[in-house]
Design an enzyme around this catalytic site. Structure first.
Site, PDB file in Angstrom:
ATOM      1  N   ALA A 102       0.735  -1.268   0.047  1.00 24.26           N
ATOM      2  CA  ALA A 102       0.072  -0.036  -0.025  1.00 24.26           C
ATOM      3  C   ALA A 102       0.732   1.316  -0.242  1.00 24.26           C
ATOM      4  O   ALA A 102       1.828   1.458   0.891  1.00 24.26           O
ATOM      5  CB  ALA A 102      -0.738   0.110   1.185  1.00 24.26           C
ATOM      6  N   GLU A 119      -6.446  12.644  -1.108  1.00 27.87           N
ATOM      7  CA  GLU A 119      -6.539  11.861  -2.081  1.00 27.87           C
ATOM      8  C   GLU A 119      -8.026  12.021  -2.366  1.00 27.87           C
ATOM      9  O   GLU A 119      -8.922  12.705  -1.863  1.00 27.87           O
ATOM     10  CB  GLU A 119      -6.557  10.428  -1.893  1.00 27.87           C
ATOM     11  N   ASP A 179      -8.647 -16.305  -1.132  1.00 26.83           N
ATOM     12  CA  ASP A 179      -8.565 -17.795  -0.309  1.00 26.83           C
ATOM     13  C   ASP A 179      -9.493 -17.572   0.701  1.00 26.83           C
ATOM     14  O   ASP A 179     -10.466 -18.679   1.018  1.00 26.83           O
ATOM     15  CB  ASP A 179      -7.469 -18.063   0.377  1.00 26.83           C
ATOM     16  N   HIS A 208      -8.406   0.820 -10.049  1.00 26.34           N
ATOM     17  CA  HIS A 208      -7.475   2.093  -9.671  1.00 26.34           C
ATOM     18  C   HIS A 208      -7.373   2.488 -11.133  1.00 26.34           C
ATOM     19  O   HIS A 208      -7.172   1.887 -12.006  1.00 26.34           O
ATOM     20  CB  HIS A 208      -6.105   1.695  -8.985  1.00 26.34           C
ATOM     21  N   HIS A 248      -8.210  -3.107  -8.243  1.00 27.40           N
ATOM     22  CA  HIS A 248      -7.394  -2.797  -7.072  1.00 27.40           C
ATOM     23  C   HIS A 248      -7.967  -3.156  -5.715  1.00 27.40           C
ATOM     24  O   HIS A 248      -7.178  -3.668  -4.779  1.00 27.40           O
ATOM     25  CB  HIS A 248      -7.434  -1.267  -7.030  1.00 27.40           C
TER      26      HIS A 248
HETATM   27  C1  SIN Z   1      -5.850   3.201  -1.637  1.00 31.68           C
HETATM   28  O1  SIN Z   1      -6.122   2.647  -2.564  1.00 31.68           O
HETATM   29  O2  SIN Z   1      -6.460   3.661  -0.511  1.00 31.68           O
HETATM   30  C2  SIN Z   1      -4.812   4.069  -1.851  1.00 31.68           C
HETATM   31  C3  SIN Z   1      -4.006   3.691  -3.086  1.00 31.68           C
HETATM   32  C4  SIN Z   1      -3.185   4.705  -3.690  1.00 31.68           C
HETATM   33  O3  SIN Z   1      -2.305   5.032  -3.058  1.00 31.68           O
HETATM   34  O4  SIN Z   1      -3.724   5.378  -4.541  1.00 31.68           O
END
Ligand code: SIN
Length: 517
Positions: A46, A114, A213, A234, A341
């Site tokens: 991550a 973000e 799994d 993503h 993603h």
């Molecule tokens: C996320 O999926 O929450 C972060 C992924 C990213 O760094 O874009």
């Protein structure tokens, strides 16, 4: 090997599994099972960070509203409120575990931005937040006298029984992928922390272990599964055909990177007022649509306008990766494509991680706590992993003595049969066909006809997979393929049942070209 008794068996060693282990170890003996190595987890990859309200100008209410909006009206609001309120405590706990989040010049934690967030609230460690968390939690777990870690142990089936009060789980059957010993481990509680299932798709940011799994085992045991139609794509994986997919973190867009067309022009204003920082499902569809319209292999991220040195200093992994590909990000555009993603749905749980099967818990990406709804808000997933793992650990402590069971563990048996080159080739071929089918038919944009066609194709593939399982026996590669088939079926069936376009589920009524199977 003589197997000592454990109170709690955890499958998975990412942020959720290790957080659970460290908390539950205060009141019982914990065994953490890792399919491969301890550090081979989704968490370790991550980049982005963890969302938490830490700025006095921000508020829990804003974080809640951003999460609900990204989730397109399908979040469980009580779960969202709980997670958001617990976020500052979760961050403090991680700091106590020696995770050194980046600090601003003021000495406060630096808060990034973000997509979908109305405020800067993402704590991070450069662009390798997950790796730093993973390392810190591993250190703590390895030093804890009440936690044992076994690597190369793949869960095969949950051990369940039914009584007048319902189905309960009393253990798990596990394959040692090195010695090929199969053993049944019993415990007071079994915790699935096995992560996601991105490998069901042809292109994914997920590591090779992400084969669903835990979800597949839970589904086979009859646990309630929900929201599997909402797989998050993503929008910005590095376009490097033939190579493992590499994520270009959304945090780069939070720092000012812009999505552009092959001619360098902007286009996201045509899709959403938040432009490059719109919710992820919208950006992923916009990128796909422009790729198709321009018949281009990819689109681009432009960071050339950012202050010199910013990407090199703050996004070290991305800068390094681009450099090794010969891309000077200060002079050139970064080629990007969308990739699968995050599994927003999963094994249905309550706020304590309890599934519909007694004494079976699910935490982290394998679980569906309801916080993500139809589309996860960026950087809410590591947070969800910590918050609900802590709750689950507190809950298992409350299992009363009368609810607890203990039976001496069975002796292990050795699995016979070897994975010949022929079988391995067949397994790989089936896996590629499955991944391509899912990408084409149940991907970013779906059609009803494509999904129905996929249903028939999956049924045919299943016959071939069953035959291979009979020929090969219990091998990691075969079991993973079987699990991916189960995940694919869950995603497809949920997608066919969902009648409206919402969040990550988008059906466009156009025909698709038939794929040769
Ligand atoms: C996320 O999926 O929450 C972060 C992924 C990213 O760094 O874009």
């Amino acid at each position: 090997m003589k197997v000592p008794a454990y109170d709690y068996v955890v499958l998975g060693s990412g942020i959720a599994g290790l957080t659970f282990a460290l908390h539950a170890a205060g009141h019982g003996r914990v065994l953490v099972l890792c399919k491969t190595a301890l550090s081979d987890t989704n968490t370790a990859q991550a980049q982005g960070g963890i969302a938490a309200v830490l700025d006095p100008a921000d508020s829990f209410e804003q974080h809640v509203q951003d999460t609900l909006e990204a989730g397109a009206g399908l979040c469980d609001e009580a779960a969202v409120r709980h997670m958001v309120q617990e976020a500052p405590t979760a961050i403090r706990w991680l700091q106590g575990m020696a995770v050194a989040f980046d600090e601003a010049e003021t000495g406060e934690m630096e808060l990034g931005l973000e997509g979908g967030h109305s405020h800067h609230r993402i704590v991070h460690v450069k662009d390798h937040t997950g790796r730093s968390i993973q390392q810190a939690l591993e250190q703590a777990v390895l030093q804890h006298p009440n936690v044992s870690v076994w690597e190369h142990q793949m869960g095969i089936e949950l051990l369940t029984d039914s009584s007048s009060t319902g189905t309960f789980c009393y253990g798990v059957q596990v394959l040692d992928t090195h010695t090929r010993e199969l053993r049944s481990l019993q415990a007071q509680a079994v915790v699935l922390a096995t992560g996601g299932s991105g490998r069901v798709y042809q292109y994914t940011t997920n590591p090779s272990i992400a084969t669903g799994d835990g979800l597949a085992m839970a589904a086979r045991a009859g646990a309630a599964i929900r929201n599997m139609e909402f797989f998050q794509f993503h929008p910005t994986a590095l376009n490097q055909p033939g190579e493992e997919v590499f994520l270009i973190s959304e945090a780069l867009r939070g720092a000012g990177a812009e999505l552009v067309l092959p001619d360098g022009s902007h286009f996201m204003h045509l899709y959403h007022p938040l432009e490059s920082l719109a919710p992820r499902d919208i950006v992923a569809r916009a990128v796909l649509s422009e790729i198709q319209r321009h018949q281009s292999p990819c689109l681009y991220l432009d960071v050339r306008h950012l202050p010199a040195g910013q990407v090199r200093q703050n996004f070290t992994s991305i800068y390094h990766k681009c450099s090794t590909m010969g891309i000077d990000v200060e002079q050139q555009l970064i080629p990007i494509v969308p990739a699968a993603h995050y599994q927003c749905g999963g094994v249905q749980t309550d706020l304590n991680g309890r599934t519909s099967i007694n004494r079976l818990y699910a935490i982290g990406e394998v679980a569906c706590t309801g916080v993500h709804g139809a589309n996860r808000l960026a950087s809410n997933s590591l947070l969800e992993g910590v918050v609900f793992a802590r709750n689950a650990a507190a809950h298992v402590a409350s299992l009363s003595a009368s609810e607890k069971i203990w039976v001496a563990p069975d002796a292990p048996v050795h699995c016979f049969g070897s994975l010949t080159e022929d079988i391995l080739l067949d397994v790989n071929d089936l896996r590629i066909r499955l991944q391509r089918l899912m990408w084409e038919r149940v991907g970013i944009v779906r059609t009803k006809e494509g999904m129905e066609n996929c249903l028939a194709a999956l049924a045919k593939l299943q016959i071939e997979v069953d035959t291979i399982r009979e020929r090969a026996g219990d091998h990691q590669e075969v079991l993973e393929l079987q699990n991916l088939m189960t995940v694919a079926s869950c995603i497809l069936r949920a997608s066919l049942e969902r009648k409206e376009n919402v969040g990550g589920h988008f059906v466009e009524e156009t025909a698709v070209i038939s794929l040769p199977l």
